[in-house]
Design an enzyme around this catalytic site. Structure first.
Site, mmCIF file in Angstrom:
data_model
loop_
_atom_site.group_PDB
_atom_site.id
_atom_site.type_symbol
_atom_site.label_atom_id
_atom_site.label_comp_id
_atom_site.label_asym_id
_atom_site.label_seq_id
_atom_site.Cartn_x
_atom_site.Cartn_y
_atom_site.Cartn_z
ATOM 1 N N ASN A 114 0.941 -1.099 0.051
ATOM 2 C CA ASN A 114 -0.046 0.118 0.074
ATOM 3 C C ASN A 114 0.767 1.171 -0.274
ATOM 4 O O ASN A 114 1.324 1.322 0.869
ATOM 5 C CB ASN A 114 -0.842 0.001 1.341
ATOM 6 C CG ASN A 114 -1.670 1.353 1.470
ATOM 7 O OD1 ASN A 114 -1.746 2.123 0.446
ATOM 8 N ND2 ASN A 114 -2.159 1.407 2.284
ATOM 9 N N TRP A 115 1.011 2.005 -1.272
ATOM 10 C CA TRP A 115 2.058 3.111 -1.141
ATOM 11 C C TRP A 115 1.350 4.259 -0.691
ATOM 12 O O TRP A 115 2.087 5.216 -0.851
ATOM 13 C CB TRP A 115 2.534 3.076 -2.787
ATOM 14 C CG TRP A 115 2.946 2.038 -3.275
ATOM 15 C CD1 TRP A 115 3.502 0.952 -2.664
ATOM 16 C CD2 TRP A 115 3.468 1.776 -4.685
ATOM 17 N NE1 TRP A 115 4.329 0.075 -3.575
ATOM 18 C CE2 TRP A 115 4.068 0.424 -4.792
ATOM 19 C CE3 TRP A 115 3.732 2.435 -5.707
ATOM 20 C CZ2 TRP A 115 4.983 -0.046 -5.974
ATOM 21 C CZ3 TRP A 115 4.349 2.198 -6.800
ATOM 22 C CH2 TRP A 115 4.903 0.780 -6.792
ATOM 23 N N LYS A 116 0.007 4.252 -0.434
ATOM 24 C CA LYS A 116 -0.407 5.435 0.241
ATOM 25 C C LYS A 116 -0.412 6.681 -0.602
ATOM 26 O O LYS A 116 -0.075 6.536 -1.698
ATOM 27 C CB LYS A 116 0.155 5.616 1.705
ATOM 28 C CG LYS A 116 -0.115 4.437 2.504
ATOM 29 C CD LYS A 116 0.055 4.557 3.804
ATOM 30 C CE LYS A 116 -0.188 3.398 4.758
ATOM 31 N NZ LYS A 116 0.018 3.345 6.267
ATOM 32 N N HIS A 170 -9.272 1.047 4.785
ATOM 33 C CA HIS A 170 -8.064 1.341 5.580
ATOM 34 C C HIS A 170 -8.119 2.356 6.640
ATOM 35 O O HIS A 170 -9.095 3.204 6.678
ATOM 36 C CB HIS A 170 -7.037 2.131 4.676
ATOM 37 C CG HIS A 170 -5.687 1.889 5.311
ATOM 38 N ND1 HIS A 170 -5.172 3.025 6.302
ATOM 39 C CD2 HIS A 170 -4.613 1.085 5.170
ATOM 40 C CE1 HIS A 170 -4.059 2.679 6.409
ATOM 41 N NE2 HIS A 170 -3.698 1.465 5.845
ATOM 42 N N GLU A 187 -6.799 4.746 7.819
ATOM 43 C CA GLU A 187 -6.456 6.131 7.609
ATOM 44 C C GLU A 187 -7.660 6.760 6.696
ATOM 45 O O GLU A 187 -7.931 7.894 7.119
ATOM 46 C CB GLU A 187 -5.150 6.432 6.593
ATOM 47 C CG GLU A 187 -4.146 5.954 7.485
ATOM 48 C CD GLU A 187 -2.839 5.525 6.703
ATOM 49 O OE1 GLU A 187 -2.721 5.396 5.443
ATOM 50 O OE2 GLU A 187 -1.827 5.233 7.352
ATOM 51 N N GLU A 247 -5.019 -4.580 10.796
ATOM 52 C CA GLU A 247 -4.034 -3.754 10.722
ATOM 53 C C GLU A 247 -4.241 -2.862 12.121
ATOM 54 O O GLU A 247 -5.059 -2.064 12.024
ATOM 55 C CB GLU A 247 -4.184 -2.671 9.721
ATOM 56 C CG GLU A 247 -3.658 -3.577 8.205
ATOM 57 C CD GLU A 247 -3.262 -2.271 7.449
ATOM 58 O OE1 GLU A 247 -2.143 -2.534 6.671
ATOM 59 O OE2 GLU A 247 -3.636 -1.197 7.158
ATOM 60 N N GLY A 252 2.703 2.603 10.575
ATOM 61 C CA GLY A 252 3.866 3.584 10.555
ATOM 62 C C GLY A 252 4.416 3.780 11.623
ATOM 63 O O GLY A 252 5.231 5.141 11.871
ATOM 64 N N SER A 308 3.877 -1.884 10.409
ATOM 65 C CA SER A 308 5.428 -1.890 10.494
ATOM 66 C C SER A 308 5.858 -3.457 10.213
ATOM 67 O O SER A 308 6.654 -3.625 10.617
ATOM 68 C CB SER A 308 5.785 -1.461 11.939
ATOM 69 O OG SER A 308 5.294 -0.074 11.901
ATOM 70 N N GLY A 336 3.037 -1.145 4.092
ATOM 71 C CA GLY A 336 3.058 0.521 3.842
ATOM 72 C C GLY A 336 4.648 0.895 3.699
ATOM 73 O O GLY A 336 5.305 0.659 2.460
ATOM 74 N N GLY A 337 5.214 1.382 4.781
ATOM 75 C CA GLY A 337 6.543 2.143 4.166
ATOM 76 C C GLY A 337 7.671 0.844 3.573
ATOM 77 O O GLY A 337 8.156 1.571 2.813
#
Ligand code: 13P
Length: 257
Positions: free
Chosen positions: A16-18, A101, A103, A173, A179, A219, A240-241
């Site tokens: 997920n590159w957000k 998600h 977010e 999640e 993050g 993470s 993510g990251g």
């Protein structure tokens, strides 16, 4: 232990590159990822920003990598400025869509109800929904993680026909792990993923529940992927990251190797 029967649930690793990577950057990253994950025996999905989806589909054609969107609207079309329909995603070759998600729930007012509408539309139209659930730190500390996640799962999948339920991908999640560099322990991840599966069994029966892939996200990285993926009810990762670097993402895809 279904890890002994890998045919039941093919692991699925999704990036997920957000809101990262311009189209130019995304094309470069995909170009780097492709050779590194060649021959992986898991399902690999990249979820770049909307502006990169069409290029991502073209670049990944024939590589076995699938492309997912990070969101979509439930209405088929109309006066919804700034939104994207399922037909628009399908038309360019997108096959997956992240739904709900945390977010989006926190910053863009998504609710269990909107998540459910989107899940139903994705399934009706043959897109694979990656449905996100997870508790906040306060909810975890209050001992409510299992309840919250079970409730979110049932709400997200309300009215899903049993015949389509095994096409859903769930993603646990925990919000406090996203993050933050604080990964859930493999045991905690497996415990809540098991709660998700029990909820699926209650909704659809255990035979169907046993076929649904349940990812962990928060993470997850090249170092902890092996241990997380070894858990009986962790069937994949939503990254993510660590998905923004080809070397890290591909190490996760090749977990256990
Ligand atoms: P991080 O891997 O950066 O914690 O993000 C997880 C996530 O939210 C994936 O959807």
């Amino acid at each position: 232990n279904t890890k002994e029967d890998p045919d039941l649930r093919k692991p699925i690793i999704a990036g997920n590159w957000k809101m990262n990577m311009t189209n130019t950057e995304a094309k470069k990253l995909i170009g780097e990822i492709i050779p590194l994950v060649k021959g992986a025996d898991v399902e690999v999905v990249v979820c770049p920003n909307l502006t990169c989806l069409a290029a991502a589909v073209e670049l990944t054609r024939g590589t076995g990598i699938s492309v997912g969107a990070q969101n979509m609207h439930w209405e088929p079309k109309g006066a919804f400025t700034g939104e994207t329909s399922v037909a628009m995603l399908k038309d360019i070759g997108v096959t997956h869509v992240i739904i709900g998600h945390s977010e989006r729930r926190a910053y863009f007012a998504e609710t269990d109800e909107t998540v459910n509408k989107k899940v139903l539309v994705a399934l009706e139209n043959g897109l694979t929904p990656i449905v996100c659930v997870g508790e906040s730190l306060g909810q975890r500390e209050a001992g409510k993680a299992a309840d919250v996640v079970s409730h979110q799962t049932a709400a997200a999948l309300k009215n899903v026909p049993a015949g389509k339920a095994d096409r859903v991908v769930m993603a646990y999640e925990p919000i406090w792990a996203i993050g933050t560099g604080k990964t859930a322990t493999a045991q905690d991840a497996n415990e809540i993923n098991t709660v998700v599966r029990e909820t699926l069994a209650w909704l659809f029966g255990s035979e169907i529940a046993d076929r649904v892939r349940i990812q962990y996200g928060g993470s997850m990285n090249a170092k902890n992927a092996d241990e997380l993926m070894a858990q009986p009810n962790v069937d994949g990762g939503l990254i993510g990251g660590a998905s923004l670097k080809a070397a890290d993402f591909s190490k996760i895809v090749l977990f256990g190797k």
